[in-house]
Enzyme design. Structure first.
Site, mmCIF file in Angstrom:
data_model
loop_
_atom_site.group_PDB
_atom_site.id
_atom_site.type_symbol
_atom_site.label_atom_id
_atom_site.label_comp_id
_atom_site.label_asym_id
_atom_site.label_seq_id
_atom_site.Cartn_x
_atom_site.Cartn_y
_atom_site.Cartn_z
ATOM 1 C CD GLU A 18 -3.241 0.376 0.233
ATOM 2 O OE1 GLU A 18 -2.915 1.223 -0.269
ATOM 3 O OE2 GLU A 18 -4.254 -0.345 -0.122
ATOM 4 N NE ARG A 101 -4.647 -2.193 8.985
ATOM 5 C CZ ARG A 101 -5.165 -1.651 7.516
ATOM 6 N NH1 ARG A 101 -4.635 -0.224 7.323
ATOM 7 N NH2 ARG A 101 -5.320 -2.400 6.910
ATOM 8 C CG ASN A 103 -6.749 1.832 4.812
ATOM 9 O OD1 ASN A 103 -5.802 0.863 4.428
ATOM 10 N ND2 ASN A 103 -7.917 2.080 3.709
ATOM 11 C CG ASN A 148 -8.949 2.287 0.089
ATOM 12 O OD1 ASN A 148 -7.737 2.580 0.420
ATOM 13 N ND2 ASN A 148 -9.353 1.012 0.603
ATOM 14 C CG ASP A 199 -7.588 -0.876 -2.540
ATOM 15 O OD1 ASP A 199 -6.876 0.018 -1.666
ATOM 16 O OD2 ASP A 199 -7.457 -1.869 -1.843
#
Length: 294
Positions: A18, A101, A103, A148, A199
């Site tokens: 990522e 968390r 992203n 995202n 995404d």
């Protein structure tokens, strides 16, 4: 339309690749493996890739200056010194919530950062998108699952984002001087019922949005008006995030993942977790650097 040439970088497979970024001064790409706490460094003119172990789960990389990066991590934003790799926490980010968390994230042309958080198990409702100016963190949108596709128009007047779990690509007017919303989000593209999930995304110099489609082995290009213009195949089932890279910024570096795949799925997807360089022939903008002061 002819499919573009694709180079597979000589990097270890990522469990959850990522957050890529590109340093044009050094012709070097950087990205992370969130779940394995790794940072990858890849000079694109060569074949060697260096893997740096991290003490935290990081999800995105941004340029700061010639000596430092910004890493978005599970409990905050960190400055990382290129020489030696020392991490200094810049500011907390949901550090008091062990359920979440960091992203997806992207630096706005003004130098502010949009960064999302999500539940460690992708729990609905725990996802949030924040705006960070210097060390000031402002909550923008909450109640999401997997935020995202954060990216911005070249003039900084429009922001895009999606919730992968829902399948809607949104756009919202923003103040080009601050990167803060100047209106309410609307739906740019409705992907509900389509194969795979929206995404990570990047915008090219002409304003087209290039979005990785997790689970569908492809990238899609959307116009600023919401028309899907083009689909490019990627040799991995779970592409995760693109960024423009290479001399002239005419290639897309695309990360991928094997998260959630069983052994049979991995055998059927031999390039799972690889990182790709796609000779797109479409120019991207230079990535803005994160400004340390608001």
């Amino acid at each position: 339309m002819t499919e573009p040439a694709i180079r597979i970088l000589n990097a270890p497979r990522a469990h959850l690749g990522e957050g890529p970024s590109y340093d044009p001064d050094r012709d070097t790409a950087w990205w992370v493996d969130i779940l394995e706490k790794r940072l990858f460094e890849a000079p694109l003119a060569g074949d060697a890739v260096t893997v740096h172990d991290l003490p935290v789960m990081a999800s995105a990389v941004a340029e700061v200056d010639g000596a430092r990066h910004l890493l978005a991590a599970e409990d905050g934003l960190y400055l990382r010194e290129r020489a030696g790799g020392r991490l200094i926490r810049h500011c907390p980010l949901e550090a008091d919530d062990a359920r979440t968390r960091s992203n997806d994230g992207r630096v706005h042309p003004c130098g502010a950062l949009w960064i999302s958080t999500m539940g460690r198990g992708a729990e609905p409702g725990l996802g949030t998108i924040h705006h960070v100016a210097g060390t000031r963190v402002t909550r923008l949108y909450g109640g999401l699952a997997i935020p995202n596709a954060i990216c911005f128009s070249p003039d900084g007047a429009t922001a895009y984002f999606a919730d992968t779990a829902v399948g809607l690509l949104h756009r919202v007017a923003v103040d080009p001087a601050t990167g803060l919303p100047a209106g309410e989000p609307g739906v740019l593209y409705d992907h509900r019922g389509g194969a795979g999930g929206l995404d990570g995304a990047a915008v090219d110099a002409e304003g087209r949005i290039w979005c990785a489609r997790w689970g569908a082995s492809c990238l899609d290009a959307y116009s600023p008006e919401g028309e899907r213009l083009r689909t490019i195949r990627v040799p991995a089932t779970r592409p995760s995030c693109p960024t423009f890279a290479g001399p002239g910024l005419t290639r897309l570096l695309v990360t991928s993942a094997s998260e959630g795949m069983d052994e049979a799925e991995k055998r059927a997807d031999p390039e799972h977790g690889r990182t790709f360089l796609i000779d797109l022939g479409v120019r991207g903008p230079i990535e803005p650097r994160f400004r340390l002061a608001a």
